[in-house]
Write a protein that holds these residues in place. Structure first.
Motif, short mmCIF file in Angstrom:
data_model
loop_
_atom_site.label_atom_id
_atom_site.label_comp_id
_atom_site.label_asym_id
_atom_site.label_seq_id
_atom_site.Cartn_x
_atom_site.Cartn_y
_atom_site.Cartn_z
N ARG A 174 40.18 -1.25 -33.65
CA ARG A 174 39.69 -2.37 -34.45
C ARG A 174 40.30 -3.65 -33.90
NH1 ARG A 174 37.19 -1.10 -39.07
NH2 ARG A 174 37.56 -3.20 -39.89
N GLY A 175 39.57 -4.76 -34.10
CA GLY A 175 40.12 -6.05 -33.72
C GLY A 175 39.54 -6.59 -32.43
N ASN A 176 40.26 -7.56 -31.86
CA ASN A 176 39.83 -8.30 -30.68
C ASN A 176 39.75 -7.37 -29.47
OD1 ASN A 176 39.95 -9.98 -28.26
ND2 ASN A 176 40.42 -11.68 -29.63
N THR A 177 38.54 -7.18 -28.95
CA THR A 177 38.36 -6.24 -27.83
C THR A 177 39.10 -6.70 -26.58
OG1 THR A 177 36.19 -5.58 -28.67
CG2 THR A 177 36.65 -5.14 -26.35
N GLY A 178 38.92 -7.97 -26.21
CA GLY A 178 39.59 -8.47 -25.01
C GLY A 178 41.09 -8.39 -25.10
N GLN A 179 41.64 -8.65 -26.27
CA GLN A 179 43.09 -8.59 -26.45
C GLN A 179 43.60 -7.15 -26.33
OE1 GLN A 179 44.72 -9.65 -30.36
NE2 GLN A 179 46.16 -11.03 -29.31
N ALA A 180 42.85 -6.20 -26.90
CA ALA A 180 43.25 -4.79 -26.79
C ALA A 180 43.20 -4.32 -25.34
CB ALA A 180 42.34 -3.93 -27.66
N VAL A 181 42.16 -4.73 -24.60
CA VAL A 181 42.06 -4.35 -23.19
C VAL A 181 43.19 -5.01 -22.39
CG1 VAL A 181 40.65 -4.61 -21.11
CG2 VAL A 181 39.59 -3.90 -23.27
N ARG A 182 43.48 -6.23 -22.70
CA ARG A 182 44.59 -6.92 -22.02
C ARG A 182 45.90 -6.20 -22.25
NH1 ARG A 182 46.76 -12.82 -24.10
NH2 ARG A 182 48.63 -12.96 -22.77
N ALA A 183 46.16 -5.78 -23.51
CA ALA A 183 47.38 -5.04 -23.80
C ALA A 183 47.42 -3.72 -23.03
CB ALA A 183 47.49 -4.79 -25.30
N SER A 184 46.28 -3.03 -23.00
CA SER A 184 46.20 -1.74 -22.31
C SER A 184 46.41 -1.89 -20.81
CB SER A 184 44.84 -1.10 -22.58
OG SER A 184 44.71 0.13 -21.91
N SER A 185 46.11 -3.07 -20.25
CA SER A 185 46.16 -3.29 -18.80
C SER A 185 47.40 -4.04 -18.34
CB SER A 185 44.91 -4.06 -18.36
OG SER A 185 43.73 -3.43 -18.78
N SER A 186 48.32 -4.34 -19.23
CA SER A 186 49.50 -5.15 -18.88
C SER A 186 50.55 -4.30 -18.18
CB SER A 186 50.07 -5.81 -20.15
OG SER A 186 49.15 -6.74 -20.67
N VAL A 187 50.38 -4.18 -16.87
CA VAL A 187 51.30 -3.38 -16.06
C VAL A 187 52.69 -4.01 -16.12
CG1 VAL A 187 51.79 -2.48 -13.76
CG2 VAL A 187 49.42 -2.72 -14.54
N PRO A 188 53.73 -3.27 -16.52
CA PRO A 188 55.07 -3.85 -16.59
C PRO A 188 55.52 -4.38 -15.23
CG PRO A 188 55.00 -1.73 -17.71
CD PRO A 188 53.69 -1.88 -17.00
N GLY A 189 56.10 -5.56 -15.24
CA GLY A 189 56.56 -6.18 -14.01
C GLY A 189 55.49 -6.97 -13.30
N VAL A 190 54.23 -6.81 -13.71
CA VAL A 190 53.12 -7.56 -13.10
C VAL A 190 52.47 -8.47 -14.14
CG1 VAL A 190 50.92 -7.39 -11.88
CG2 VAL A 190 52.72 -5.70 -11.45
N PHE A 191 52.19 -7.92 -15.32
CA PHE A 191 51.59 -8.70 -16.42
C PHE A 191 52.67 -8.98 -17.47
CE2 PHE A 191 47.77 -7.24 -14.53
CZ PHE A 191 46.72 -8.02 -15.01
N GLU A 192 52.53 -10.10 -18.15
CA GLU A 192 53.37 -10.37 -19.30
C GLU A 192 53.01 -9.41 -20.43
OE1 GLU A 192 52.86 -14.38 -20.52
OE2 GLU A 192 53.68 -15.24 -18.67
N PRO A 193 53.99 -8.95 -21.19
CA PRO A 193 53.65 -8.15 -22.38
C PRO A 193 52.79 -8.96 -23.34
CG PRO A 193 55.99 -7.98 -21.88
CD PRO A 193 55.44 -9.07 -21.01
#
Length: 362
Positions: A174-193
């Motif tokens: 549920r919720g913001n689709t883009g934000q959920a995908v961004r969280a799922s794709s935030s590789v540690p050390g590459v993307f910000e949490p």
């Protein structure tokens, strides 16, 4: 003798002969009525219960640029009549999964993949140590899905991420689709949490490299998992992103094996030689996804047929139990009659009266 007697005798004889001639042969006895037994009851065949086909679910794993292989898998499945009804994705799998769940067909997915510019989803922030913010990725996904929230997708969809504070797997439905995908794709050390509510989230591949369990939670009866994660094969990864990607793969490898064992079919496109940031080989990744799905078609058909046969057998057993219960309710068994003490004093009756009860003699 009287003269008229001979004439009377002759007249009587003539009348008798005439009577015998007119009577004819004796009538045969009336045929006895033949009693016929009523026709035996013909059993009415009970139709098989209606069992809906199994719901196919896709579990799309993470793997950065190798995720283009998911598009090839979807293309080949739909071309052969297999249409997944639910989708779960981790990291790159969540990007492809979100677009597919929003209603795009495989050819639209391929068009978006070919037209994708890496710069449109990467926003590096120097003051955060060169990490990718991820806001561009969030905006890109929301634009592609028509700003639909997760709960309004055409197909049930889940994006899997990792809660940074506790390491727990989090399934966003549920919720913001883009934000959920961004969280799922935030590789540690590459993307910000990514901060959502009171918690921060990073790549779902840390705890669920291929989200089989999330697909089951969405209601999938038959899960096709696509594993594109890097494996520790003794080779030195290239670049920082390659090092991070392989480190995450090593951390999640054991967890991934356990979760993949709960899938019905596992596809492994041959994309391990494609770098995590090598967008120039996207067409090759799509082709490898098609090949992997094509090779697995016999296994998918056999697995679905076996599952459908099991469901039909269970439905038949349930139908038989219900029929037995209805028959029992319509014709309940009466109480067991007690033996009578007729002729209690007779030697032919083994029962004797004792204190008003029928008992067998000692």
């Amino acid at each position: 003798m009287h003269p008229r007697l001979p004439r009377l005798a002759a007249l009587l004889a003539t009348l008798l002969l005439a009577a015998c001639a007119s009577a004819g042969p004796p009538a045969p006895p009336a045929a006895a009525a033949v009693e016929r037994a009523p026709p035996a009851a013909v059993p009415v065949p009970v139709p098989d219960p209606v069992v809906p086909p199994p719901r196919i679910g896709l579990a799309l794993g993470g793997g950065a640029a190798k995720g283009f292989a998911h598009i090839g898998v979807i293309k080949m499945l739909e071309a052969n009549g297999f249409k997944p009804e639910v989708v779960a994705g981790t990291s790159a799998g969540s990007v492809v999964g979100a677009l597919y769940a929003s209603g795009m067909d495989p050819f639209q997915l391929q068009e978006r993949a070919v037209a994708l510019d890496e710069a449109s989803i990467r926003d590096v922030r120097l003051f955060s140590g060169g990490l990718v913010q991820g806001l561009k990725l969030q905006d890109y996904v929301n634009a592609q899905v028509g700003k639909r929230p997760l709960e309004r997708m055409r197909k049930p969809f889940a994006a899997v991420a990792t809660r940074l504070e506790t390491g727990e797997r989090t399934v966003f439905t549920r919720g913001n689709t883009g934000q959920a995908v961004r969280a799922s794709s935030s590789v540690p050390g590459v993307f910000e949490p990514v901060t959502i509510g009171n918690y921060q989230y990073v790549d779902g591949g840390v705890v669920s490299p291929v989200p089989v369990d999330a697909a089951r939670q969405l209601g999938a009866d038959f899960v096709i998992a696509v594993d594109i994660s890097s494996k520790a094969d003794g080779k030195r990864p290239d670049g920082m992103l390659g090092i991070v990607n392989q480190s995450i793969a090593i951390m999640g490898q054991r967890l991934g094996e356990q979760e993949l064992a709960r899938a019905d079919v596992v596809l492994r496109p041959k994309v391990l030689d494609i770098g995590p940031a090598d967008f120039t080989r996207r067409n090759q990744a799509i082709l490898e996804g098609e090949k992997a799905a094509l090779a697995a078609l016999p296994q998918i058909r056999a697995g679905l047929a076996q599952l459908q046969a099991q469901r039909l057998a269970q439905a038949r057993e349930h139908q038989a139990r219900e029929a037995q219960a209805r028959a029992t309710a319509q014709y309940p068994a009466g109480p067991v009659p007690k033996p009578e003490c007729r002729n209690a004093g007779s030697r032919w009756n083994p029962l004797r009266r004792k204190g008003g009860e029928c008992v067998r003699p000692d």
